[in-house]
Design an enzyme around this catalytic site. Structure first.
Site, short mmCIF file in Angstrom:
data_model
loop_
_atom_site.label_atom_id
_atom_site.label_comp_id
_atom_site.label_asym_id
_atom_site.label_seq_id
_atom_site.Cartn_x
_atom_site.Cartn_y
_atom_site.Cartn_z
N THR A 71 43.49 68.54 29.10
CA THR A 71 43.44 69.59 30.12
C THR A 71 44.54 69.35 31.16
O THR A 71 45.29 70.27 31.51
CB THR A 71 42.04 69.62 30.79
OG1 THR A 71 41.10 69.94 29.77
CG2 THR A 71 41.97 70.64 31.92
N ASN A 150 40.45 75.08 17.74
CA ASN A 150 39.27 74.22 17.90
C ASN A 150 37.96 74.90 17.51
O ASN A 150 36.97 74.24 17.28
CB ASN A 150 39.18 73.71 19.35
CG ASN A 150 39.30 74.81 20.37
OD1 ASN A 150 40.33 75.49 20.44
ND2 ASN A 150 38.26 75.04 21.15
N GLN A 180 43.61 69.24 18.19
CA GLN A 180 42.73 69.19 17.02
C GLN A 180 43.49 68.85 15.72
O GLN A 180 42.88 68.79 14.65
CB GLN A 180 41.96 70.51 16.86
CG GLN A 180 41.05 70.85 18.03
CD GLN A 180 39.83 69.93 18.16
OE1 GLN A 180 39.55 69.13 17.28
NE2 GLN A 180 39.13 70.04 19.28
N SER A 200 44.84 64.50 22.96
CA SER A 200 43.71 64.00 23.75
C SER A 200 43.12 62.76 23.08
O SER A 200 43.04 62.70 21.85
CB SER A 200 42.64 65.09 23.84
OG SER A 200 41.50 64.60 24.50
N GLY A 201 42.67 61.80 23.89
CA GLY A 201 42.12 60.56 23.34
C GLY A 201 40.74 60.71 22.73
O GLY A 201 40.46 60.20 21.64
N HIS A 202 39.86 61.45 23.43
CA HIS A 202 38.46 61.41 22.98
C HIS A 202 38.19 62.21 21.71
O HIS A 202 37.10 62.16 21.16
CB HIS A 202 37.50 61.81 24.11
CG HIS A 202 37.50 63.25 24.51
ND1 HIS A 202 36.51 64.11 24.11
CD2 HIS A 202 38.34 63.97 25.27
CE1 HIS A 202 36.74 65.31 24.62
NE2 HIS A 202 37.85 65.25 25.33
N THR A 238 47.58 55.27 39.78
CA THR A 238 47.54 54.01 39.04
C THR A 238 47.05 54.28 37.62
O THR A 238 46.03 54.95 37.43
CB THR A 238 46.61 53.01 39.77
OG1 THR A 238 47.13 52.83 41.09
CG2 THR A 238 46.56 51.67 39.04
N CYS A 325 30.24 79.93 23.76
CA CYS A 325 29.97 80.98 24.75
C CYS A 325 30.28 80.53 26.17
O CYS A 325 29.89 79.43 26.56
CB CYS A 325 28.51 81.38 24.72
SG CYS A 325 28.13 82.37 23.30
N1 PMP Z 1 42.88 71.72 23.74
C1 PMP Z 1 42.06 71.81 22.67
C2 PMP Z 1 42.52 72.54 21.45
C3 PMP Z 1 40.79 71.24 22.70
O1 PMP Z 1 39.99 71.34 21.64
C4 PMP Z 1 40.39 70.54 23.87
C5 PMP Z 1 39.02 69.91 23.96
N2 PMP Z 1 37.97 70.77 23.66
C6 PMP Z 1 41.29 70.47 24.96
C7 PMP Z 1 42.52 71.06 24.84
C8 PMP Z 1 40.92 69.74 26.23
O2 PMP Z 1 40.90 68.36 26.00
P1 PMP Z 1 40.39 67.31 27.11
O3 PMP Z 1 38.89 67.27 26.94
O4 PMP Z 1 41.05 66.02 26.73
O5 PMP Z 1 40.79 67.79 28.45
#
Ligand code: PMP
Length: 379
Positions: A71, A150, A180, A200-202, A238, A325
């Site tokens: 994000t 996504n 994705q 994105s890491g998670h 940091t 939604c």
């Molecule tokens: N872009 C896409 C295509 C995503 O699927 C997501 C997470 N749903 C994000 C951006 C946002 O990622 P983050 O949770 O790391 O901010």
């Protein structure tokens, strides 16, 4: 064993990530900006992680900047590009199926006089290259198209779109949200013809709160956060050494196994797809010619997403409401594909990871059948 089939929402951190994160909090807890040994070690950990992400994107490490997630990366890249390249030109062309972290910054830019042209997907969910190119002209300074959607898993022809743009409009900046697709499809930055990439890491077995942006050498992006000038001034604050180290460790652990994980996902989604296709109460919404095997979106006739989602949960199966939604509105992605409102309200999204198993798919299928039989009566 529960079936966790919501990996596009987030993944379980892998052991390598957890250990790296813990090590950065117990042993290596210095500030990377400190001049003493503790700082130098923390800085080295960030450097190693940067090398890992750069290896996965096949780009120089200097082009990778760590952020708090995708994000922040998307916001930085879009506002930063507008600030530096949007003075003489004011048009942006983008797919109509972008994540909110791309779309909301664009809405802000629209309020400030920028023209945003959104290209709707085809019924299959993919963006048509010719349609994207038809919207381009010499007033466009930024073109943005996500790699894998996504919600549907449709893979967009980003390389085809961006290479054509670069041929005709060499100074137009190209941005790809590759969240994705990262570590799922092979991504070679130079091949993609993207000046800017977000990851994105998670979503790749690292913890939440870390991501990265690729900025091609020579492209000037104005930073969003100003302060101590960390990350070569691109992202002050940091560095979160634990999260960055974990991200690097997760990337290093997965990079050699992208192809094996892909085959596993292909086999599982193929199995799921063929079983679902045999059910007369299921409509498959993910039907792109180029489809990621990690995401499958389908609707269960007559049963709203949330109702089925909670039934599945009661049987230990975790999925997403496919329509994602927002405030009761149907998914803008499914709507843009031309999927009827009712079908969009009944959509579920299954998303796999490297650890997904046939047992999880079987559990989903049996819970889905049971759910349909019991819920269809009461609806
Ligand atoms: N872009 C896409 C295509 C995503 O699927 C997501 C997470 N749903 C994000 C951006 C946002 O990622 P983050 O949770 O790391 O901010």
């Amino acid at each position: 064993m529960p079936a966790y089939l919501d990996n596009a929402a987030t993944t379980k951190p892998c052991e390598e990530a957890v250990s790296a994160c813990a090590a950065a909090m117990t042993d290596c807890y210095g500030n990377p900006s400190s001049l003493h040994g503790m700082g130098v070690r923390a800085e080295a950990a960030v450097t190693e992680a940067r090398k890992a992400v750069a290896a996965a994107l096949v780009c120089p490490p200097e082009c990778v900047t760590f952020t708090s997630g995708a994000t922040e990366a998307n916001n930085t890249l879009i506002f930063g590009a507008a600030k530096n390249y949007g003075r003489r030109k004011n048009k942006i062309v983008v797919s109509a199926v972008e994540h909110h972290s791309v779309d909301e910054p664009l809405k802000e830019l629209a309020k400030n006089g920028f023209e945003i042209v959104r290209i709707s997907p085809m019924r299959s969910g993919e963006i048509d290259c010719d349609e994207f190119l038809a919207a381009m002209d010499s007033n466009v300074f930024l073109a943005s198209c996500m790699l894998v959607n996504n919600e549907t898993g449709a893979v967009n022809p980003v390389k085809k779109i961006f290479s054509a743009i670069k041929q005709r409009y060499a100074d137009c900046i190209t941005h790809c949200d590759a969240v994705q697709g990262f570590l799922k499809l092979p991504i070679k930055t130079a091949d993609l013809c993207a000046d800017l990439i977000t990851v994105s890491g998670h979503k790749v077995h690292a913890p939440k709160g870390v991501g990265a942006m690729y900025i091609r050498k020579g492209v000037r992006i104005a930073p969003l956060l100003l302060g101590g000038g960390q990350e070569k001034g691109m992202r002050s604050g940091t560095e979160s050494v634990p999260l960055i180290s974990a991200f690097g460790a997760a990337v290093r652990a997965q990079l050699p196994h992208i192809a094996t994980a892909y085959s596993n996902a292909e086999e599982l989604s193929g199995r799921l797809r063929s079983k679902l296709a045999a059910l007369d109460y299921v409509i498959i919404n993910s039907d792109a010619e180029d489809q990621s095997p990690y995401i499958l979106n389908f609707s269960v006739k007559g049963i709203r997403s949330e109702i089925m989602l909670h039934f599945l949960e009661s049987r230990g199966v975790y999925v997403s409401a496919g329509s994602a939604c927002a405030k009761g509105a149907p998914s803008s992605v499914l709507t843009a594909m031309g999927i009827p409102r009712k079908q969009a309200d009944e959509a579920l999204r299954i998303s796999l990871s490297k650890t997904s198993s046939a047992g999880e798919i079987d559990l989903l299928l049996s819970a889905l059948r049971e759910g349909y039989l019991s819920l269809a009566k009461t609806n």
